[in-house]
Design a protein around this motif. Structure first.
Motif, PDB file in Angstrom:
ATOM      1  N   PHE A  56     -61.062 -21.844 -35.034  1.00 39.93           N
ATOM      2  CA  PHE A  56     -60.732 -22.736 -36.155  1.00 39.93           C
ATOM      3  C   PHE A  56     -60.972 -22.043 -37.483  1.00 39.93           C
ATOM      4  N   ALA A  57     -60.304 -22.556 -38.512  1.00 35.34           N
ATOM      5  CA  ALA A  57     -60.487 -22.022 -39.868  1.00 35.34           C
ATOM      6  C   ALA A  57     -61.449 -22.922 -40.635  1.00 35.34           C
ATOM      7  N   GLY A  65     -55.703 -20.948 -33.643  1.00 33.85           N
ATOM      8  CA  GLY A  65     -55.252 -20.061 -32.586  1.00 33.85           C
ATOM      9  C   GLY A  65     -56.234 -20.019 -31.441  1.00 33.85           C
ATOM     10  N   LEU A  66     -55.946 -19.127 -30.501  1.00 36.51           N
ATOM     11  CA  LEU A  66     -56.805 -18.976 -29.333  1.00 36.51           C
ATOM     12  C   LEU A  66     -57.270 -17.539 -29.232  1.00 36.51           C
ATOM     13  N   LEU A  67     -58.499 -17.376 -28.786  1.00 37.92           N
ATOM     14  CA  LEU A  67     -58.998 -16.059 -28.415  1.00 37.92           C
ATOM     15  C   LEU A  67     -58.950 -15.965 -26.889  1.00 37.92           C
ATOM     16  N   PHE A  68     -58.276 -14.948 -26.374  1.00 34.80           N
ATOM     17  CA  PHE A  68     -58.275 -14.687 -24.931  1.00 34.80           C
ATOM     18  C   PHE A  68     -59.370 -13.665 -24.673  1.00 34.80           C
ATOM     19  N   THR A  69     -60.379 -14.059 -23.903  1.00 38.59           N
ATOM     20  CA  THR A  69     -61.550 -13.179 -23.782  1.00 38.59           C
ATOM     21  C   THR A  69     -61.196 -11.859 -23.094  1.00 38.59           C
ATOM     22  N   ILE A  73     -62.104  -6.629 -23.836  1.00 42.19           N
ATOM     23  CA  ILE A  73     -62.661  -5.618 -22.932  1.00 42.19           C
ATOM     24  C   ILE A  73     -63.050  -4.330 -23.659  1.00 42.19           C
ATOM     25  N   PHE A  74     -62.212  -3.873 -24.557  1.00 36.11           N
ATOM     26  CA  PHE A  74     -62.482  -2.570 -25.188  1.00 36.11           C
ATOM     27  C   PHE A  74     -63.188  -2.676 -26.531  1.00 36.11           C
ATOM     28  N   ILE A  75     -63.686  -3.846 -26.816  1.00 33.23           N
ATOM     29  CA  ILE A  75     -64.370  -4.057 -28.099  1.00 33.23           C
ATOM     30  C   ILE A  75     -65.729  -3.362 -28.110  1.00 33.23           C
ATOM     31  N   ASP A  76     -65.991  -2.673 -29.200  1.00 32.08           N
ATOM     32  CA  ASP A  76     -67.308  -2.070 -29.397  1.00 32.08           C
ATOM     33  C   ASP A  76     -68.097  -2.964 -30.351  1.00 32.08           C
ATOM     34  N   PRO A  77     -69.202  -3.549 -29.872  1.00 31.45           N
ATOM     35  CA  PRO A  77     -69.966  -4.481 -30.716  1.00 31.45           C
ATOM     36  C   PRO A  77     -70.419  -3.843 -32.030  1.00 31.45           C
ATOM     37  N   ASP A  78     -70.654  -2.540 -32.013  1.00 26.32           N
ATOM     38  CA  ASP A  78     -71.126  -1.870 -33.230  1.00 26.32           C
ATOM     39  C   ASP A  78     -70.080  -1.882 -34.348  1.00 26.32           C
ATOM     40  N   ASP A  79     -68.806  -2.034 -33.962  1.00 26.38           N
ATOM     41  CA  ASP A  79     -67.751  -2.067 -34.979  1.00 26.38           C
ATOM     42  C   ASP A  79     -67.733  -3.380 -35.763  1.00 26.38           C
ATOM     43  N   GLU A  80     -68.382  -4.407 -35.221  1.00 23.47           N
ATOM     44  CA  GLU A  80     -68.393  -5.723 -35.888  1.00 23.47           C
ATOM     45  C   GLU A  80     -66.988  -6.139 -36.313  1.00 23.47           C
ATOM     46  N   THR A  81     -66.050  -5.989 -35.413  1.00 22.89           N
ATOM     47  CA  THR A  81     -64.648  -6.323 -35.710  1.00 22.89           C
ATOM     48  C   THR A  81     -64.506  -7.800 -36.098  1.00 22.89           C
ATOM     49  N   PRO A  82     -63.786  -8.079 -37.161  1.00 30.21           N
ATOM     50  CA  PRO A  82     -63.551  -9.494 -37.504  1.00 30.21           C
ATOM     51  C   PRO A  82     -62.772 -10.195 -36.390  1.00 30.21           C
ATOM     52  N   LEU A  83     -63.235 -11.372 -36.038  1.00 30.13           N
ATOM     53  CA  LEU A  83     -62.565 -12.139 -34.987  1.00 30.13           C
ATOM     54  C   LEU A  83     -61.093 -12.365 -35.329  1.00 30.13           C
ATOM     55  N   LYS A  84     -60.809 -12.492 -36.612  1.00 30.96           N
ATOM     56  CA  LYS A  84     -59.432 -12.831 -36.996  1.00 30.96           C
ATOM     57  C   LYS A  84     -58.420 -11.778 -36.518  1.00 30.96           C
ATOM     58  N   ASN A  85     -58.890 -10.535 -36.296  1.00 31.36           N
ATOM     59  CA  ASN A  85     -57.985  -9.502 -35.776  1.00 31.36           C
ATOM     60  C   ASN A  85     -57.570  -9.759 -34.328  1.00 31.36           C
ATOM     61  N   PHE A  86     -58.300 -10.647 -33.645  1.00 34.11           N
ATOM     62  CA  PHE A  86     -58.063 -10.856 -32.214  1.00 34.11           C
ATOM     63  C   PHE A  86     -57.453 -12.202 -31.876  1.00 34.11           C
ATOM     64  N   VAL A  87     -57.321 -13.032 -32.894  1.00 40.19           N
ATOM     65  CA  VAL A  87     -56.821 -14.373 -32.632  1.00 40.19           C
ATOM     66  C   VAL A  87     -55.315 -14.328 -32.477  1.00 40.19           C
ATOM     67  N   GLN A  88     -54.857 -14.934 -31.398  1.00 47.83           N
ATOM     68  CA  GLN A  88     -53.418 -15.067 -31.234  1.00 47.83           C
ATOM     69  C   GLN A  88     -53.032 -16.369 -31.916  1.00 47.83           C
ATOM     70  N   ILE A  89     -52.411 -16.209 -33.057  1.00 49.16           N
ATOM     71  CA  ILE A  89     -52.050 -17.388 -33.843  1.00 49.16           C
ATOM     72  C   ILE A  89     -50.974 -18.163 -33.080  1.00 49.16           C
ATOM     73  N   PHE A  90     -51.096 -19.483 -33.117  1.00 54.48           N
ATOM     74  CA  PHE A  90     -50.320 -20.315 -32.207  1.00 54.48           C
ATOM     75  C   PHE A  90     -48.831 -20.049 -32.150  1.00 54.48           C
TER      76      PHE A  90
END
Ligand code: ADP
Length: 156
Positions: A56-57, A65-69, A73-90
């Motif tokens: 949600f925003a 949108g939805l996050l498909f877990t 798989i290849f996410i590195d926690p140290d990168d602290e990637t913003p979730l918004k890069n992974f959301v499949q917008i509806f």
């Protein structure tokens, strides 16, 4: 012995409503799009065990949108990637149903093949202000299948 219409009705899953089988919003695991995919967030996601997570925003009524877990798989926690890069917008990917839809209605929606998860949305006109759309839960194919299997057990 109960052999009457109630039992026959209970066996007919198609007449049951979304409201009866949905996962209510208070039990829905959702994430804010502003989260970062750090170690803490990833742990919470994996511990939840869910494969699809509504994102949600502004608030939970504003699911974007939805996050498909499996995408993590290849996410590195140290990168602290913003979730918004992974959301499949509806787009057309997620359907919205009313709480008083029957399970037959939802199954028809799911059969159209876009997604097997749907948001359940209602109009909240309880307060003084203008009515607004409110997300009241989610429903998945699994919830419907459970109801069908439940019916078969009643049937025996
Ligand atoms: P999963 O593949 O994540 O296990 P299913 O579609 O098999 O999800 O559904 C299993 C149950 O979990 C259903 O009752 C469904 O409503 C619920 N569910 C699915 N995703 C979520 C979520 N993000 N938060 C809360 N409950 C969920």
């Amino acid at each position: 012995v109960e052999t009457g219409r109630e039992v026959a009705g209970a066996m007919n899953y198609k007449e049951h409503t979304v409201r009866e089988v949905m996962t209510p919003v208070k039990d829905c695991f959702m994430l804010s799009v502003s989260e970062k995919l750090n170690f803490k967030t990833l742990s919470v996601i994996f511990k939840s065990g869910f494969s699809r997570i509504p994102v949600f925003a502004k608030d939970r009524n504003d699911v974007i949108g939805l996050l498909f877990t499996k995408d993590l798989i290849f996410i590195d926690p140290d990168d602290e990637t913003p979730l918004k890069n992974f959301v499949q917008i509806f787009g057309r990917a997620v359907t919205v149903v009313w709480p008083d839809f029957t399970l037959g209605d939802v199954l028809n929606v799911f059969k159209q093949g876009k997604s097997h998860l749907s948001l359940v949305r209602d109009v909240n006109d309880a307060g003084e202000g203008d009515p607004f759309y409110e997300v009241v839960g989610i429903i998945t194919l699994e919830d419907i299948i459970e109801e069908i299997l439940g019916d078969e057990i009643v049937d025996e």
